[in-house]
Every structure is written in structure tokens, then in C-alpha cells.
Design a protein around this motif. Structure first.
Motif, PDB file in Angstrom:
ATOM      1  N   ILE A   1       0.821  -1.210   0.000  1.00  0.00           N
ATOM      2  CA  ILE A   1       0.000   0.000   0.000  1.00  0.00           C
ATOM      3  C   ILE A   1       0.861   1.269   0.000  1.00  0.00           C
ATOM      4  N   TRP A   2       2.162   1.128   0.319  1.00  0.00           N
ATOM      5  CA  TRP A   2       3.076   2.272   0.377  1.00  0.00           C
ATOM      6  C   TRP A   2       3.842   2.479  -0.922  1.00  0.00           C
ATOM      7  N   ARG A   3       3.505   1.776  -1.974  1.00  0.00           N
ATOM      8  CA  ARG A   3       4.341   1.758  -3.181  1.00  0.00           C
ATOM      9  C   ARG A   3       4.658   3.172  -3.698  1.00  0.00           C
ATOM     10  N   GLU A   4       3.625   3.990  -3.827  1.00  0.00           N
ATOM     11  CA  GLU A   4       3.831   5.326  -4.389  1.00  0.00           C
ATOM     12  C   GLU A   4       4.639   6.213  -3.429  1.00  0.00           C
ATOM     13  N   VAL A   5       4.307   6.169  -2.139  1.00  0.00           N
ATOM     14  CA  VAL A   5       5.041   6.973  -1.157  1.00  0.00           C
ATOM     15  C   VAL A   5       6.500   6.531  -1.087  1.00  0.00           C
TER      16      VAL A   5
END
Length: 258
Positions: A16-20
Motif C-alpha cells: 500500500i506504500w508503493r507510491e510513497v
């Protein structure tokens, strides 16, 4: 360069943190998105003894194996409980904490104890008994925002991804109490409020204005705050803004209430 240990809430994982994580890396930092035991692509590792202590140990091992110092531990929703436990055990490796749209659990609290609505808590425990064999909490449909939280700003494709990758939560992670010695109590902390999902900084100011000594900790100089105008999943809905906030939090910025 700062190491950010990123720990998400229930049913999710490091994905869920891929973009951040990509944005933090672009800006010269070291993102360490964590998938806790039994979650995400580690769901097959959940066993009858998987509980909050398991997840705390997951984070302790990340701190040890990545050999980080002055790490920023970011706990989103449920993820704050293992973050607090790991910081308490290895405070020597932690620089600060970020409370991302979550509560303030204390020593002795379990995940189910800090749920704001007792009716939702009872419904979840009943669901674990009926559908999870008393060991797991199956993820509800995304439409159940009482459990998932507000999804404002989450794109349709990301909603599909959330539902597809949602993992059953091992029940012991929510029922085993958090045990803290106070070793990390003085660490700098930042509260990040997602205002579409609940109250923001203004509500804290109103609590402080009552003069109730229970809220004095909110105004300590080591604690800063940010508001984000989005739902409960800013890593999906506002990854750029969240990245900025995390970097500013690591630098000691944020609104002070004292």
C-alpha cells in the motif's frame, strides 16, 4: 538521508506504500515498507500464535537487519501498535514516531480496546467467530467504511487493488495487549490527521482549552501535528502530500499546541 519504516493498518501490507516509497526514494531517503506476518504477501505465514508480539518482533527485526539509526517509524491505524512496541524495545534505533490517522494506545491496550465504537468492535469479534474460525478476522467489503475508514480520494483502480489484496487479520494481533516500558516515551512524535475521516488539529485545541490535565501531553514541545484534507488512506489518495508531511515530520516540523 532518513530511513522511514512504513507500517500500514489492518488487512493491508507493504504494497500500500508503493507510491510513497518511490517518492521518498526520489528525494534521497530510505523507505522501508513492512508487510507484517500474516498480511499481504506474507498471509500464508500466519499461524495460531500470530499476535501483536509477532508484529512487534517483525519491526524489531527490520530495525536490526537494516541496521538503521534515527529511523522514523510511521504507524497507520492498527500499524501504530506494533510501531509503539518496537520503538519501546529498540528506542536506540528510533529517531521519531508518526501517528498516521490513528489513536493513542497506551500500555495495556489491545487493538480492540482502542476502537472508538464498541458496536463495531463487537461486530468484528463476532465476525471472527462466525467466519474466521475464531482465529482470523476476514476483511469486510470496502463499502463497510465503519471498519475500513473513509475512502475519500482513493481512485477506483486503487479500491480494486485494496479489495483484491486484502488479507484476513490474525485475531491475536487485535486482542493481545500492548506492553510498554516507557523507554520510547520521550521520542519526538507527530500526529497526522486525515480530516475527511475524523477530527483534526482544531479538536485537539478544544480539548486543551478545557484545562483537563489528561490532555496536557498533547501540548508537549516534542509533539507536532499536521492536517491532511483527505480520507483514511493518504498513501493512496495523496501520496505526494503525505511524502512531504513525512519528510517535514522527520525534520521536526509540525504545528505545536503548547
Amino acid at each position: 538521508m532518513t530511513a522511514f519504516v512504513l507500517v500500514s493498518g489492518g488487512y493491508t501490507g507493504g504494497w500500500i506504500w508503493r507510491e510513497v516509497a518511490a517518492l521518498l526514494r526520489e528525494r534521497g531517503h530510505t523507505p522501508l515498507p513492512v508487510t507484517l506476518t500474516g498480511m499481504g504477501d506474507r498471509r500464508h505465514l500466519a499461524g495460531p500464535d500470530t499476535d501483536l508480539e509477532t508484529h512487534i518482533e517483525d519491526l524489531v527485526q527490520v530495525l536490526e537487519h537494516e541496521d538503521v539509526r534515527d529511523a522514523v517509524l510511521v504507524g497507520h491505524c492498527y500499524g501504530l501498535l506494533p510501531v509503539l512496541g518496537a520503538a519501546d524495545r529498540r528506542a536506540d534505533r528510533v529517531g521519531s514516531l508518526v501517528y498516521l490517522d490513528t489513536g493513542m494506545p497506551q500500555d495495556g491496550d489491545a487493538g480492540v480496546d482502542v476502537m472508538p465504537d464498541p458496536a463495531v468492535r463487537d461486530r468484528l469479534l463476532g465476525r471472527a467467530t462466525e467466519c474466521g474460525g475464531g482465529r482470523f478476522l476476514p476483511p469486510p467489503p470496502l463499502e463497510d467504511e465503519e471498519v475500513w475508514g473513509d475512502l475519500t480520494g482513493v481512485a477506483p483502480a486503487d479500491r480494486v487493488r485494496m479489495e483484491r489484496l486484502a488479507a484476513p487479520q490474525p485475531l491475536g494481533t487485535l486482542t493481545r495487549p500492548l506492553r510498554l516500558t516507557g523507554a520510547a516515551a520521550a521520542l519526538p512524535s507527530t500526529g497526522v490527521f486525515c480530516t475527511a475521516n475524523g477530527p483534526g488539529i482544531a479538536v485537539l485545541e478544544a480539548l486543551l482549552a478545557t484545562g483537563d490535565p489528561r490532555y496536557a501531553v498533547l501540548a508537549e514541545p516534542r509533539v507536532g501535528y499536521f492536517d491532511l484534507e483527505t480520507g483514511h488512506y493518504p498513501m493512496l489518495s495523496r501520496p505526494g502530500e503525505l511524502t512531504d508531511v513525512l519528510i517535514r515530520a522527520a525534520a521536526g516540523e509540525g504545528r505545536r499546541l503548547g
